[in-house]
Design an enzyme around this catalytic site. Structure first.
Site, PDB file in Angstrom:
ATOM      1  N   GLU A 104      28.632  36.621 -32.055  1.00  0.00           N
ATOM      2  CA  GLU A 104      28.994  38.238 -32.043  1.00  0.00           C
ATOM      3  C   GLU A 104      27.588  38.504 -31.634  1.00  0.00           C
ATOM      4  OE1 GLU A 104      32.239  38.681 -35.396  1.00  0.00           O
ATOM      5  OE2 GLU A 104      30.304  38.526 -36.125  1.00  0.00           O
ATOM      6  N   CYS A 122      21.427  43.145 -30.824  1.00  0.00           N
ATOM      7  CA  CYS A 122      21.191  42.169 -31.412  1.00  0.00           C
ATOM      8  C   CYS A 122      21.923  40.971 -30.910  1.00  0.00           C
ATOM      9  CB  CYS A 122      21.345  42.379 -32.878  1.00  0.00           C
ATOM     10  SG  CYS A 122      21.089  40.964 -34.063  1.00  0.00           S
ATOM     11  N   CYS A 129      24.892  28.241 -37.786  1.00  0.00           N
ATOM     12  CA  CYS A 129      23.378  27.807 -37.936  1.00  0.00           C
ATOM     13  C   CYS A 129      23.414  26.571 -38.927  1.00  0.00           C
ATOM     14  CB  CYS A 129      22.604  29.132 -38.363  1.00  0.00           C
ATOM     15  SG  CYS A 129      20.839  28.774 -38.574  1.00  0.00           S
ATOM     16  N   CYS A 133      20.521  28.891 -45.056  1.00  0.00           N
ATOM     17  CA  CYS A 133      19.918  29.905 -46.006  1.00  0.00           C
ATOM     18  C   CYS A 133      21.171  30.449 -47.075  1.00  0.00           C
ATOM     19  CB  CYS A 133      19.325  31.068 -45.349  1.00  0.00           C
ATOM     20  SG  CYS A 133      17.904  30.425 -44.241  1.00  0.00           S
ATOM     21  N   CYS A 136      22.860  33.910 -46.538  1.00  0.00           N
ATOM     22  CA  CYS A 136      23.537  34.347 -45.114  1.00  0.00           C
ATOM     23  C   CYS A 136      25.003  33.701 -44.814  1.00  0.00           C
ATOM     24  CB  CYS A 136      22.244  33.974 -44.307  1.00  0.00           C
ATOM     25  SG  CYS A 136      22.900  33.933 -42.391  1.00  0.00           S
ATOM     26  N   GLU A 179      19.414  30.062 -35.316  1.00  0.00           N
ATOM     27  CA  GLU A 179      18.015  30.138 -35.431  1.00  0.00           C
ATOM     28  C   GLU A 179      17.455  29.923 -33.907  1.00  0.00           C
ATOM     29  OE1 GLU A 179      15.644  30.742 -37.476  1.00  0.00           O
ATOM     30  OE2 GLU A 179      14.339  29.506 -35.744  1.00  0.00           O
ATOM     31  N   SER A 210      13.433  36.439 -33.990  1.00  0.00           N
ATOM     32  CA  SER A 210      13.403  36.441 -35.396  1.00  0.00           C
ATOM     33  C   SER A 210      13.657  35.035 -35.704  1.00  0.00           C
ATOM     34  CB  SER A 210      14.312  37.219 -36.313  1.00  0.00           C
ATOM     35  OG  SER A 210      14.134  36.941 -37.458  1.00  0.00           O
ATOM     36  N   SER A 233      10.792  35.117 -41.046  1.00  0.00           N
ATOM     37  CA  SER A 233      11.683  35.518 -42.465  1.00  0.00           C
ATOM     38  C   SER A 233      11.337  34.771 -43.438  1.00  0.00           C
ATOM     39  CB  SER A 233      13.177  34.706 -42.187  1.00  0.00           C
ATOM     40  OG  SER A 233      13.836  35.642 -41.068  1.00  0.00           O
ATOM     41  N   LEU A 234      10.410  35.539 -44.313  1.00  0.00           N
ATOM     42  CA  LEU A 234       9.553  34.814 -45.517  1.00  0.00           C
ATOM     43  C   LEU A 234      10.454  34.959 -46.767  1.00  0.00           C
ATOM     44  CD1 LEU A 234       6.727  33.761 -45.225  1.00  0.00           C
ATOM     45  CD2 LEU A 234       5.946  35.898 -46.224  1.00  0.00           C
ATOM     46  N   ASN A 309      22.508  42.354 -47.578  1.00  0.00           N
ATOM     47  CA  ASN A 309      23.850  42.863 -46.952  1.00  0.00           C
ATOM     48  C   ASN A 309      24.879  41.892 -47.749  1.00  0.00           C
ATOM     49  OD1 ASN A 309      22.667  44.943 -45.463  1.00  0.00           O
ATOM     50  ND2 ASN A 309      22.211  43.366 -44.026  1.00  0.00           N
ATOM     51  N   CYS A 352      22.703  42.406 -40.553  1.00  0.00           N
ATOM     52  CA  CYS A 352      21.940  41.276 -40.828  1.00  0.00           C
ATOM     53  C   CYS A 352      22.785  40.274 -41.502  1.00  0.00           C
ATOM     54  CB  CYS A 352      20.606  41.451 -41.091  1.00  0.00           C
ATOM     55  SG  CYS A 352      19.698  42.150 -39.928  1.00  0.00           S
TER      56      CYS A 352
END
Ligand code: SAH
Ligand code: SF4
Length: 374
Positions: A104, A122, A129, A133, A136, A179, A210, A233-234, A309, A352
Site C-alpha cells: 500500500e 508514503c 516486514c 516490532c 506494528c 524496512e 525511515s 525509529s527509537l 495508531n 503509520c
C-alpha cells in the site's frame, strides 16, 4: 489510459523491465542494442520524468528503436487494485504486484492556507516486514518479499499520474510497509530516481527514509543517496523497553545506534529525525522523556512523536492528547525540537503502522505479544 500490465500479473520474462534502472543502466542497455549512450538519458527522462510506459509515445526515439524496444523490453507499471479515501482527504492505494504480493501507499493532504493542494506520499519498500516490532501491524505479516527499485519508484509515478495539473508531492517518505535498510539496494536506487531532477524531481531534503535502526548500514545509506533525510525509529530511551518493542535492538543496541547517528555524514544544517511511538503506560511517562533528552544530547536532531495508531488485538493503548503534549513539553524544556505527527487516515487504516495485507494476516497465526511494563 491504463498502463499495459495492470496489477503486475502479465510479467513477460522475455522482455527486460526497464522500470527501476538508473540512467547508467539504461545507457548500457541501449549500448547493447548498438545505440549511443544518450539514448539512455532520453529513456530515463521518458520513464521517470514523464512517467511514460508506452515506447510508441517516446517521440524523440527513432521509429526503429521504438519497435525494437517494444519487442525486447517493457516499462513495468502499476494500477491500483483498490483506492480508499478517508474523510480527512487521505487516500490509500492498494497495489497487487507480480506474484500476488500486496503493498500500500498513502497520499496525505498537507495543511496549507492558500494555493493548490500539497500532498505527502508514503511509500512501501517491502511487502510485509521481517522486523516484527510489537506495535506494528505490518510487522505481524512477516516478510512476504522485497520490492524491486522499479516497484518502489512506480508507486510514486502511478500516484503522480492521478494528481491534478497544479498538484504535486511536496514530501515523500519511505514509511509505508517494510524496512528500507533491509532491502537496501532497491530502496537506495528508488530514492535516487525520485530525487533526480530529470526523474522524480523531488528535492532530496523532502525525501525521508525511515529505518528501524539498522546501525551498521545507516551511514552507507546516507552516502548512497546524498542529501536524503533520515528518520530513525527509537521508541525508547531504555535498552530493556526498546528490546521488547523492537526485536532488532537486541542486535543493534541504543549505544551502537546512537553512535551511528552521531557519525552520520549529514549535510550542513540537516538534522536526523528520531521517531518515537508513544504507547500508554509503556514509554510515555515524563521521566522517559527526560531520559530520551539526555540520551540525544549532542546529536543534531529533532524528535517526531507518534501517538500509537491502534489495530485490533494489539496489547497497547494510545495515550491521551494531554499526555502526549506533556511528553513533548518535557523534550522542549530539555532543549529539543519535538513535534507530534498527526494521525491521518485512521478510519481507512492508512496511518503509520496500520498498513497490511489482510489475506496474508489471516493466514498467519497471531504471535502472542506481551506489553512491556512502564
Ligand atoms: N520500517 C521503518 C519504516 C516503516 S514504519 C521503521 O520502522 O522506521 C514507519 C514509522 O511508523 C516507524 O517510526 C514506526 O515505528 C511507526 N509505527 C509503526 N507502527 C505504528 C503504529 N501502530 N502507530 C504509530 N506509529 C507506528
Ligand atoms: Fe517493520 Fe518498521 Fe513495522 Fe518495525 S515498525 S515491523 S521495522 S515496518
Amino acid at each position: 489510459m491504463l498502463p499495459p500490465d495492470p496489477p503486475g500479473q502479465r510479467l513477460d520474462p522475455a522482455r527486460v523491465d526497464l522500470k527501476g534502472m538508473e540512467e547508467a543502466a539504461l545507457a548500457a542497455f541501449c549500448g547493447e542494442l548498438g545505440e549511443p549512450p544518450y539514448r539512455g538519458r532520453q529513456l530515463f527522462a521518458w520513464i521517470y520524468g514523464r512517467g511514460e510506459w508506452d515506447f510508441e509515445r517516446m517521440s524523440d526515439l527513432s521509429k526503429e528503436l521504438r519497435l525494437r524496444l517494444a519487442e525486447g523490453a517493457r516499462v513495468g507499471a502499476l494500477a491500483p487494485e483498490r483506492v480508499e479515501e478517508a474523510p480527512d482527504g487521505t487516500r490509500k492505494f492498494g497495489w497487487k504486484l507480480a506474484g500476488g504480493a500486496r503493498v500500500e501507499s498513502v497520499k496525505i493532504p498537507m495543511p496549507r492556507a492558500e494555493g493548490p493542494p500539497r500532498w505527502a506520499l508514503c511509500l512501501s519498500t517491502q511487502a510485509g516486514c521481517a522486523m516484527g516490532c510489537a506495535f506494528c501491524l505490518t510487522g505481524m505479516m512477516g516478510l512476504v518479499r522485497n520490492l524491486s527499485a522499479g516497484e518502489i519508484a512506480e508507486q510514486f509515478l502511478a500516484a503522480r499520474r492521478a494528481l491534478g495539473p497544479e498538484e504535486r508531492f511536496h514530501n515523500v517518505v519511505f514509511m509505508g510497509m517494510g524496512e528500507p535498510l533491509d532491502n537496501f539496494e532497491p530502496s537506495a536506487a528508488a530514492a535516487r530516481i525520485l530525487i533526480h531532477p530529470r526523474a522524480g524531481g523531488v528535492s532530496a531534503r523532502r525525501l525521508t527514509v525511515s529505518t528501524v535502526g539498522v546501525a551498521s548500514r545507516l551511514a552507507e545509506f546516507a552516502r548512497a543517496v546524498p542529501g536524503v533525510g533520515l528518520a530513525v525509529s527509537l521508541h525508547a530511551a531504555d535498552e530493556a523497553v526498546r528490546a521488547r518493542l523492537v526485536p532488532i535492538s537486541r542486535k543493534w543496541g541504543l549505544e551502537a545506534l546512537l553512535r551511528a547517528c552521531r557519525e552520520l555524514p549529514l549535510p550542513e544544517r540537516r538534522r536526523v529525525t528520531f521517531e518515537y511511538v508513544l504507547l500508554q503506560g509503556v514509554n510515555d511517562a515524563p521521566g522517559a522523556a527526560r531520559r530520551l533528552a539526555a540520551l540525544l544530547r549532542g546529536i543534531r536532531c529533532k524528535v517526531n512523536l507518534l501517538p500509537w495508531n491502534p489495530f485490533p488485538g494489539a496489547p497497547f493503548e494510545r495515550p491521551s492528547p494531554g499526555r502526549v503534549e506533556a511528553f513533548r513539553r518535557e523534550l522542549v524544556r530539555a532543549g529539543l525540537t519535538a513535534t507530534v505527527r498527526q494521525s491521518k487516515g485512521l478510519p481507512i487504516r492508512a496511518a503509520c503502522g496500520q498498513l497490511a495485507d489482510d489475506e496474508r494476516l489471516a493466514e498467519r497465526p497471531r504471535k502472542a505479544v506481551s506489553p512491556a511494563p512502564a
